[in-house]
Design a protein around this motif. Structure first.
Motif, PDB file in Angstrom:
ATOM      1  N   ASP A  15       8.152  -1.238   2.384  1.00  0.00           N
ATOM      2  CA  ASP A  15       7.540  -2.568   2.533  1.00  0.00           C
ATOM      3  C   ASP A  15       6.021  -2.468   2.564  1.00  0.00           C
ATOM      4  O   ASP A  15       5.319  -3.290   1.963  1.00  0.00           O
ATOM      5  CB  ASP A  15       8.029  -3.259   3.806  1.00  0.00           C
ATOM      6  N   MET A  16       5.492  -1.480   3.270  1.00  0.00           N
ATOM      7  CA  MET A  16       4.048  -1.305   3.351  1.00  0.00           C
ATOM      8  C   MET A  16       3.452  -1.037   1.967  1.00  0.00           C
ATOM      9  O   MET A  16       2.429  -1.614   1.597  1.00  0.00           O
ATOM     10  CB  MET A  16       3.714  -0.143   4.304  1.00  0.00           C
TER      11      MET A  16
ATOM     12  N   GLU B  20       0.627  -2.845  -2.989  1.00  0.00           N
ATOM     13  CA  GLU B  20       0.649  -3.043  -4.441  1.00  0.00           C
ATOM     14  C   GLU B  20       0.424  -4.504  -4.802  1.00  0.00           C
ATOM     15  O   GLU B  20      -0.250  -4.808  -5.793  1.00  0.00           O
ATOM     16  CB  GLU B  20       1.955  -2.514  -5.025  1.00  0.00           C
ATOM     17  N   SER B  21       0.954  -5.425  -4.005  1.00  0.00           N
ATOM     18  CA  SER B  21       0.715  -6.855  -4.245  1.00  0.00           C
ATOM     19  C   SER B  21      -0.754  -7.201  -4.056  1.00  0.00           C
ATOM     20  O   SER B  21      -1.333  -7.946  -4.855  1.00  0.00           O
ATOM     21  CB  SER B  21       1.563  -7.711  -3.300  1.00  0.00           C
TER      22      SER B  21
ATOM     23  N   ASN C 116      -1.263   5.137   8.129  1.00  0.00           N
ATOM     24  CA  ASN C 116       0.148   4.822   7.872  1.00  0.00           C
ATOM     25  C   ASN C 116       0.395   4.438   6.424  1.00  0.00           C
ATOM     26  O   ASN C 116       1.428   4.806   5.847  1.00  0.00           O
ATOM     27  CB  ASN C 116       0.631   3.730   8.825  1.00  0.00           C
ATOM     28  N   LEU C 117      -0.527   3.710   5.815  1.00  0.00           N
ATOM     29  CA  LEU C 117      -0.378   3.365   4.408  1.00  0.00           C
ATOM     30  C   LEU C 117      -0.443   4.614   3.538  1.00  0.00           C
ATOM     31  O   LEU C 117       0.351   4.771   2.618  1.00  0.00           O
ATOM     32  CB  LEU C 117      -1.442   2.351   3.984  1.00  0.00           C
TER      33      LEU C 117
ATOM     34  N   ILE D 184       6.661   7.462  -0.576  1.00  0.00           N
ATOM     35  CA  ILE D 184       7.365   6.646  -1.573  1.00  0.00           C
ATOM     36  C   ILE D 184       7.046   7.090  -2.995  1.00  0.00           C
ATOM     37  O   ILE D 184       7.940   7.202  -3.839  1.00  0.00           O
ATOM     38  CB  ILE D 184       7.008   5.150  -1.391  1.00  0.00           C
ATOM     39  N   GLU D 185       5.774   7.349  -3.262  1.00  0.00           N
ATOM     40  CA  GLU D 185       5.355   7.656  -4.631  1.00  0.00           C
ATOM     41  C   GLU D 185       5.497   9.138  -5.006  1.00  0.00           C
ATOM     42  O   GLU D 185       5.854   9.446  -6.135  1.00  0.00           O
ATOM     43  CB  GLU D 185       3.907   7.215  -4.844  1.00  0.00           C
ATOM     44  N   ASN D 186       5.200  10.022  -4.093  1.00  0.00           N
ATOM     45  CA  ASN D 186       5.162  11.448  -4.421  1.00  0.00           C
ATOM     46  C   ASN D 186       6.388  12.227  -3.969  1.00  0.00           C
ATOM     47  O   ASN D 186       6.616  13.340  -4.450  1.00  0.00           O
ATOM     48  CB  ASN D 186       3.904  12.097  -3.830  1.00  0.00           C
TER      49      ASN D 186
END
Length: 127
Positions: free
Chosen positions: A67-68, A73-74, A109-110, A117-119
Motif C-alpha cells: 500500500d505504501m 507511485e500515485s 519505511n518507504l 516490493i520492487e527488488n
C-alpha cells in the motif's frame, strides 16, 4: 471454542490443535485468533498462538508495504518533479501526513517497502 472472561484454573488449561491457524490467511486467520485468550492456554498452545499471530502480522505488514508503494507511485505519477530527490520527498511527505509520522520515519519505511516490493518480490510473497 474459547471462553471469555477470567483465566481458568492453571490445571484446566485449554489446548489448541497442533496445526492451529496454519491453513488460514488474512481475515480468516484474524477471525480465528480473535476469540482466543492466551491466559486460558497451556504453554505449548501459547507458542502455537504466538506463531499464528506472527503469520498474521507478516501478512498485514506485506500488504501495508505494498500500500505504501502504491501511494508513492500515485503521488509520483501525478506531479512533475525537478529531480528524483524532489519526487522522493513528495512521496514521503504524502505518507508522513497520512500516518502522522516524522519525515525520517516516512522516508525510511518507504525506502524499505519499495526495496522489498520492487527488488525482492519473493520475500514479499513469502510474507
Amino acid at each position: 471454542m474459547f471462553t471469555a472472561g477470567k483465566a481458568l484454573h492453571p490445571r484446566a488449561r485449554t489446548q489448541l490443535p497442533a496445526r492451529f491457524g496454519q491453513d488460514a490467511e488474512g481475515a480468516e486467520l484474524a477471525e480465528l485468533l480473535e476469540p482466543v485468550h492466551r491466559e486460558n492456554l497451556d504453554g505449548h498452545s501459547q507458542v502455537l498462538l504466538l506463531k499464528a499471530r506472527a503469520r498474521l502480522l507478516a501478512q498485514v505488514q506485506a500488504a501495508f508495504n505494498a500500500d505504501m508503494v502504491a501511494v508513492a507511485e500515485s503521488v509520483a505519477a501525478s506531479h512533475d518533479y525537478d529531480s528524483p530527490e524532489d519526487r522522493w520527498a513528495y512521496c514521503a511527505d504524502e505518507i508522513r501526513a497520512a500516518l502522522t509520522w516524522t519525515r525520517r520515519a516516512a522516508e525510511h519505511n518507504l525506502s524499505w517497502a519499495y526495496d522489498l516490493i520492487e527488488n525482492h518480490p519473493e520475500v514479499g510473497e513469502a510474507l
